[in-house]
Each structure stands twice: as C-alpha cells, then as structure tokens.
Design a protein around this motif. Structure first.
Motif, PDB file in Angstrom:
ATOM      1  N   UNK A  72      -7.592  -8.680  36.926  1.00 40.03           N
ATOM      2  CA  UNK A  72      -8.135  -9.740  36.073  1.00 40.03           C
ATOM      3  C   UNK A  72      -9.643  -9.896  36.265  1.00 40.03           C
ATOM      4  N   UNK A  73     -10.120  -9.649  37.487  1.00 40.41           N
ATOM      5  CA  UNK A  73     -11.549  -9.772  37.750  1.00 40.41           C
ATOM      6  C   UNK A  73     -12.374  -8.768  36.962  1.00 40.41           C
ATOM      7  N   UNK A  74     -11.880  -7.538  36.860  1.00 39.01           N
ATOM      8  CA  UNK A  74     -12.591  -6.526  36.068  1.00 39.01           C
ATOM      9  C   UNK A  74     -12.626  -6.948  34.599  1.00 39.01           C
ATOM     10  N   UNK A  75     -11.520  -7.496  34.114  1.00 36.62           N
ATOM     11  CA  UNK A  75     -11.494  -7.971  32.723  1.00 36.62           C
ATOM     12  C   UNK A  75     -12.517  -9.088  32.524  1.00 36.62           C
ATOM     13  N   UNK A  76     -12.579 -10.017  33.457  1.00 34.85           N
ATOM     14  CA  UNK A  76     -13.543 -11.117  33.342  1.00 34.85           C
ATOM     15  C   UNK A  76     -14.979 -10.600  33.285  1.00 34.85           C
ATOM     16  N   UNK A  77     -15.308  -9.659  34.155  1.00 37.89           N
ATOM     17  CA  UNK A  77     -16.667  -9.125  34.195  1.00 37.89           C
ATOM     18  C   UNK A  77     -17.055  -8.528  32.842  1.00 37.89           C
ATOM     19  N   UNK A  78     -16.086  -7.887  32.185  1.00 35.85           N
ATOM     20  CA  UNK A  78     -16.361  -7.204  30.917  1.00 35.85           C
ATOM     21  C   UNK A  78     -16.226  -8.120  29.700  1.00 35.85           C
ATOM     22  N   UNK A  79     -15.867  -9.403  29.932  1.00 39.72           N
ATOM     23  CA  UNK A  79     -15.573 -10.281  28.805  1.00 39.72           C
ATOM     24  C   UNK A  79     -16.286 -11.615  28.976  1.00 39.72           C
ATOM     25  N   UNK A  80     -17.565 -11.691  28.605  1.00 39.45           N
ATOM     26  CA  UNK A  80     -18.294 -12.954  28.736  1.00 39.45           C
ATOM     27  C   UNK A  80     -17.587 -14.072  27.956  1.00 39.45           C
ATOM     28  N   UNK A  81     -17.539 -15.249  28.568  1.00 45.40           N
ATOM     29  CA  UNK A  81     -16.872 -16.371  27.918  1.00 45.40           C
ATOM     30  C   UNK A  81     -15.460 -16.587  28.400  1.00 45.40           C
ATOM     31  N   UNK A  82     -14.963 -15.652  29.228  1.00 43.63           N
ATOM     32  CA  UNK A  82     -13.637 -15.802  29.830  1.00 43.63           C
ATOM     33  C   UNK A  82     -13.822 -16.172  31.291  1.00 43.63           C
ATOM     34  N   UNK A  83     -13.047 -17.149  31.750  1.00 45.98           N
ATOM     35  CA  UNK A  83     -13.129 -17.621  33.122  1.00 45.98           C
ATOM     36  C   UNK A  83     -11.844 -17.293  33.866  1.00 45.98           C
ATOM     37  N   UNK A  84     -11.984 -16.909  35.127  1.00 43.14           N
ATOM     38  CA  UNK A  84     -10.857 -16.568  35.985  1.00 43.14           C
ATOM     39  C   UNK A  84     -10.858 -17.482  37.197  1.00 43.14           C
ATOM     40  N   UNK A  85      -9.686 -18.015  37.552  1.00 38.15           N
ATOM     41  CA  UNK A  85      -9.578 -18.877  38.726  1.00 38.15           C
ATOM     42  C   UNK A  85      -8.431 -18.405  39.607  1.00 38.15           C
ATOM     43  N   UNK A  86      -8.640 -18.513  40.910  1.00 36.57           N
ATOM     44  CA  UNK A  86      -7.678 -18.104  41.929  1.00 36.57           C
ATOM     45  C   UNK A  86      -7.177 -19.352  42.647  1.00 36.57           C
ATOM     46  N   UNK A  87      -5.882 -19.683  42.474  1.00 41.27           N
ATOM     47  CA  UNK A  87      -5.277 -20.830  43.152  1.00 41.27           C
ATOM     48  C   UNK A  87      -6.008 -22.138  42.872  1.00 41.27           C
ATOM     49  N   UNK A  88      -6.437 -22.338  41.643  1.00 42.99           N
ATOM     50  CA  UNK A  88      -7.103 -23.584  41.261  1.00 42.99           C
ATOM     51  C   UNK A  88      -6.073 -24.589  40.743  1.00 42.99           C
ATOM     52  N   UNK A 220     -10.701  -3.864  19.435  1.00 44.46           N
ATOM     53  CA  UNK A 220     -10.166  -5.226  19.508  1.00 44.46           C
ATOM     54  C   UNK A 220     -10.887  -6.043  20.576  1.00 44.46           C
ATOM     55  N   UNK A 221     -11.178  -5.413  21.702  1.00 45.94           N
ATOM     56  CA  UNK A 221     -11.881  -6.127  22.762  1.00 45.94           C
ATOM     57  C   UNK A 221     -13.299  -6.462  22.343  1.00 45.94           C
ATOM     58  N   UNK A 222     -13.965  -5.518  21.703  1.00 50.70           N
ATOM     59  CA  UNK A 222     -15.336  -5.759  21.257  1.00 50.70           C
ATOM     60  C   UNK A 222     -15.386  -6.912  20.259  1.00 50.70           C
ATOM     61  N   UNK A 223     -14.423  -6.954  19.352  1.00 50.99           N
ATOM     62  CA  UNK A 223     -14.377  -8.041  18.371  1.00 50.99           C
ATOM     63  C   UNK A 223     -14.130  -9.383  19.050  1.00 50.99           C
ATOM     64  N   UNK A 224     -13.276  -9.382  20.073  1.00 47.66           N
ATOM     65  CA  UNK A 224     -12.977 -10.608  20.800  1.00 47.66           C
ATOM     66  C   UNK A 224     -14.225 -11.122  21.514  1.00 47.66           C
ATOM     67  N   UNK A 225     -14.959 -10.234  22.164  1.00 47.34           N
ATOM     68  CA  UNK A 225     -16.188 -10.625  22.861  1.00 47.34           C
ATOM     69  C   UNK A 225     -17.179 -11.237  21.876  1.00 47.34           C
ATOM     70  N   UNK A 226     -17.322 -10.627  20.710  1.00 45.31           N
ATOM     71  CA  UNK A 226     -18.243 -11.152  19.701  1.00 45.31           C
ATOM     72  C   UNK A 226     -17.797 -12.529  19.214  1.00 45.31           C
ATOM     73  N   UNK A 227     -16.478 -12.695  19.069  1.00 44.31           N
ATOM     74  CA  UNK A 227     -15.954 -13.966  18.579  1.00 44.31           C
ATOM     75  C   UNK A 227     -16.200 -15.099  19.561  1.00 44.31           C
ATOM     76  N   UNK A 228     -15.856 -14.905  20.848  1.00 40.32           N
ATOM     77  CA  UNK A 228     -16.020 -15.995  21.799  1.00 40.32           C
ATOM     78  C   UNK A 228     -17.501 -16.205  22.138  1.00 40.32           C
TER      79      UNK A 228
END
Length: 235
Positions: A72-88, A220-228
């Motif tokens: 999930x961390x690699x996905x977060x790094x590549x996807x600005x606007x997405x937040x990842x939390x561990x045991x929050x 699909x990922x590129x479009x999602x990044x542009x959208x958010x």
C-alpha cells in the motif's frame, strides 16, 4: 493511541477504571479510559464492546502486516491525494471506534475527514485487516460494522487459512472481487491498486510489487491521479 494532555487532572485519570476485554461502553467513555492508559497500544470499540489485542506473533501477524504496508505504501507514493494510515483510530459511529491494521483513503473529496484532535472520522474507502482465520472478529462483527458504515472495499488476509478475501460494497452488501485471468485482483475504488494474491500469501513480495507497478502504469491509474489532483486543486 493517544497522548494524555499535560493539564489533564491527575485525580480524574487515577480514578478511571481500566479498559477490559468485553466492557460495554459509550464511545466517549471508551476514549477517556483509553486516554488514561498510554501503555495500551491497541484497543477497539466494536458495537459498543471493548476488544483488546493479544500479543501478536511474527509470522501470524507482524510479517504479513509489514508486507501489506509495503504494497500500500508504494501505491500511496505513486498516487498523490491518497493517504495511508497504519493502526490509526477511526471514529465510525456512536458505537464503533476500530483501529484497523491499514486504511487507504482519498484526502480531498473522499468519505473521511481528520478531526481537530487528529483522528479519522468517517469510513475510509479501503480497509485491510490481518486476521488469524475465518473465526476472527474481522470476518464477523467488524465486517458488519464496515459494511454498514460504507467502507467501499474491505480486505482480510486470513493468515492461517492461507486465504485473502477482497470484498467490494455493492448495493449495501459485500461481494468478493475475483481475480482476473492472470490471477490479479484490481481495486474498483483505487484504480491501479493491483494485487497478485497468491504471491502475497506465498511471501513473494517482489512479484507483488512487480504486478503493482503494472497497475500504476495503467491508463486507469493516470486518469485517477488527474481526477483527485483536480479536486485537491479546487480546495
């Protein structure tokens, strides 16, 4: 989980009963008692009942949890606007305050906000729990709570069963997302979040990340990044 405020009355804290498994509490009372027990690292309120974690084994939880966070961390790094939390801690509703192993959420325009005291409020779009087996609370009480509160995708790794369940909310019910012809599961909420379940279960993290990179390279990922990114820009 929480830090006791320096100006908190010591006499009040000392008279609070400790959290115990099975306690039936309101969410404010749960938070008060949790605040007063900084030595407790994980406690959850599920349907008004307190659940406290037992000591966690390495291969049964620690290593699988770490692998999920790397994926999930690699996905977060590549996807600005997405937040990842561990045991929050997540404040879902009046009777439920879970502390999921991992949650992925859309920062702007998503289902959650961050409170003034720095807790997630609302349902993250995606939650992952690392469970021992099918008898775990994660596949029973928590599943019902997450479904009712509109967690869009719920992932449960049943380590001792050697299974990984990926549920998608559809018309108020959770349905399993099946792998495609290549054995890959693709998120319907986070485009580009692809997972080779077999590779993850087998501990082949290199293969897991190879498949994820394919998802991150998709249109699909590129479009999602542009959208958010456009949503964030309008804030």
């Amino acid at each position: 989980m929480k830090t006791i405020k320096l100006n908190a009355p010591i006499t009040l804290l000392s008279t609070l009963p400790p959290l115990e498994n099975g306690d039936k509490l309101t969410r404010p009372e749960f938070e008060r008692r949790y605040d007063a027990m900084p030595q407790v690292k994980k406690a959850e309120l599920i349907e008004g009942i307190v659940f406290m974690a037992s000591p966690l084994r390495v291969t049964g939880h620690g290593e699988p949890h770490a692998d999920v966070m790397i994926w999930l961390g690699v996905y977060k790094v590549a996807t600005p606007g997405v937040k990842l939390a561990d045991n929050a801690t997540v404040r879902l509703d009046a009777d439920n305050e879970p502390q999921p192993d991992a949650c992925l959420r859309i920062a702007n325009g998503g289902q959650t906000t961050v409170s003034d005291d720095d807790y997630i409020e609302g349902a993250p779009e995606l939650i992952v729990e690392v469970a021992a087996s099918s008898v775990s609370i994660d596949l029973h009480e928590k599943l019902k709570v997450y479904r009712r509160n509109q967690v869009q995708e719920y992932l449960v790794w049943r380590v001792y069963d050697g299974q990984f369940d990926w549920f998608k909310l559809r018309e108020g019910e959770y349905v399993q997302i099946e792998p495609n012809a290549d054995g890959v599961v693709c998120s319907q909420v986070f485009p580009g979040l692809w997972l080779d379940k077999s590779a993850l279960i087998e501990g082949n993290l290199a293969k897991v990340l190879e498949v994820l990179q394919q998802g991150l390279a998709s249109a699909e990922h590129q479009s999602f990044v542009e959208k958010i990114s456009s949503v964030a820009g309008n804030k």
